[in-house]
Design an enzyme around this catalytic site. Sequence first.
Site, short mmCIF file in Angstrom:
data_model
loop_
_atom_site.label_atom_id
_atom_site.label_comp_id
_atom_site.label_asym_id
_atom_site.label_seq_id
_atom_site.Cartn_x
_atom_site.Cartn_y
_atom_site.Cartn_z
N LYS A 24 -12.56 -0.61 -1.44
CA LYS A 24 -11.70 0.27 -2.22
C LYS A 24 -12.28 -0.01 -3.43
O LYS A 24 -13.29 0.81 -4.08
CB LYS A 24 -10.17 -0.21 -2.10
N HIS B 281 -5.34 -3.96 -2.07
CA HIS B 281 -5.06 -2.98 -3.23
C HIS B 281 -5.10 -3.83 -4.39
O HIS B 281 -4.82 -3.09 -5.58
CB HIS B 281 -3.78 -2.08 -2.87
N SER C 190 0.78 -1.14 0.13
CA SER C 190 -0.04 -0.10 0.05
C SER C 190 0.79 1.18 -0.01
O SER C 190 0.48 2.38 -0.32
CB SER C 190 -0.98 -0.12 1.16
#
Length: 479
Positions: free
Chosen positions: A325, A295, A267
Site C-alpha cells: 500500500k 492501512h 479498512s
Amino acid sequence: MCKVGLVTPPAKSAIKLINCLQNILQAVFIFRLTKTLKQSGRFMRARIEIGYKAHQQTPLMHYNASEPDGVRPSVQLACYLGAMMPHSFEAYLDEQLNSLREQGVFRTLRELQSPTGPRSTIDGKSVINLSSNNYLGLANHPALKAAAIKAIEEWGVGSGAVRTIIGTMSIHEELEQRLTEFKHTEAVLVLQSGFTANAAVLGVVLNDGDLVISDALNHASIIDGIRLTKAARAVYQHNDMADLERVLQANQGKYRNTVIVTDGVFSMDGDIAPLPRIAELAEHYGAITMVDDAHASGVLGKNGSGTVSHYGIKHWDIQVGTLSKAIGAVGGYVATSSKLRQLMEHRARPFLFSTSHPPAVVASCLAAIKLLQSVEGEQLHQQLWENTKFFKAGLNKLGFNTGISETPITPVIVGDGAKAMQFSDSLFQAGVFAQGIAFPTVAKDKGRVRTIVTASHSNADLAEALNIFEHVGRSMQLI
C-alpha cells in the site's frame, strides 16, 4: 430402451423371462427419474442413447459373485445416469451470479490503463482516482523505479526457490534488517503479501488448546488465518473494550495461550483500534497482542511506522505490516521477537512453500523505507494528512455520512448496496473513481463508496472531486 440386464447363472430357459422383466422395470425407473428431475427443475437435456436394439443386448448390470449382492453396475449404467443428473456446479455458479445481478451488485473488473496516480485512465476514461492504496504516491516514485531496474541488472528477475532452500538472497536479509530498525522490534520476517503474513503467523502461534479473540470487523485475511488453525475462537464487538474484557474474563485460565488480534486501521470505516487499552487488558489477563497494520503502514506513527508507534506503546507482541500500500510495491511482513521469527522459519507454511520476492520488488521496498525516513518522506506524510483533512471536511460540509473515519480512508455511506453501486457508477461517469462496496464486505444496510486520498492529490483534484460528489449526490437525492 436400455435394460438393467441382471445376468445370472440360472438355466437358459429362464433368461428370456428375466430379461423381459428387467426391460419393463428399467423403463419404469427411467420414466420416474426423468419426471422427478423435471419437476425439481434440475433436469438437463442431454443426448441419452438408451441403447436397446434388437442386435445390442449389452446389460447395464452384471452378475458378479464377489459383490455383496452379486451385482455390479456397469460403465454404461454410470454413464447413462450421469447424463441425466444435473450439472450441479454450473447450476450453482449461475445461481450465485444471478443473485448478484438481482441485488444490483454484480461488477466487472475495471481496467487501469495508466500508472496508478491521483488521475488515472480507467476503462478508457481519465478520472480522479480515489480508490488507490498508494497513500504516498511511491508506486511511481523515481527512486523506487531506479532501484527496481538496478536490482534486475544485478540479481535477475527472480530467486528461483523458496527462502528455506536457496531463495534467500542478501537483498532479502537487507530488507528484513531495515524493517526491523523501522519497526523497532527484534526481528522481521517478510512474506509474499499481507494476507499470507496473517495466515503465516496465526498458523504458528495458534494451536489446539489456544484461544484467539478477534475484533468483529477485522480484515478477511485475519478471519481466514484464524479459520486455518485449530484454536478456539471468540469475537468481541468492534472496538468495544468492555466487551473484550468480558470475553477475557469468561475464558480466563481455560486455554494455554490467548491471542487478541485487531486491525490497526479498519479498512472499511477508517477508524483506529484503541491499542493502549488492548495492551492494558492483555497484560492484566496474560494475553498475546497482535495488530494488522496494513492501512497504518506509512500512514500512522513516526515516519509511518504504524499504530504501535502512533500511540507510543512500548511493548506489543506481533505487528503485521504490508509493503503493498503506502510502501508502493507488494508483500507483507511480521515484526516480532527473534524467537517467533525463528519458529516461523520452520513452521509458517506460506513462508516454507512460496518462492521468495523478486529482487526488483525487494529493492523498491528498500528504497521506500529509506525514503520514509527522509525529509521528503516527512513532507509526503504531512501532505497526506493535509489532503485527508481537506477532503473529509468537504464531504461532511456537503452532508454526506462519513461514519467514524479518522484516517485517509473515508467512506461515504448510502445504505442500500445497489444504490452504493449506482452511486459509484454515476461518479465514474462524471469523472471520479470511488469503488462501491456492498454486502458481504460490509453490512447489508451499510453500502458505501470508499474514498482514499493520497499525498499526490492536489487541492484542485480534491476540489473538483468534491464538486462531482455534490452534483451526483444531489441528483440521486443522497444529500
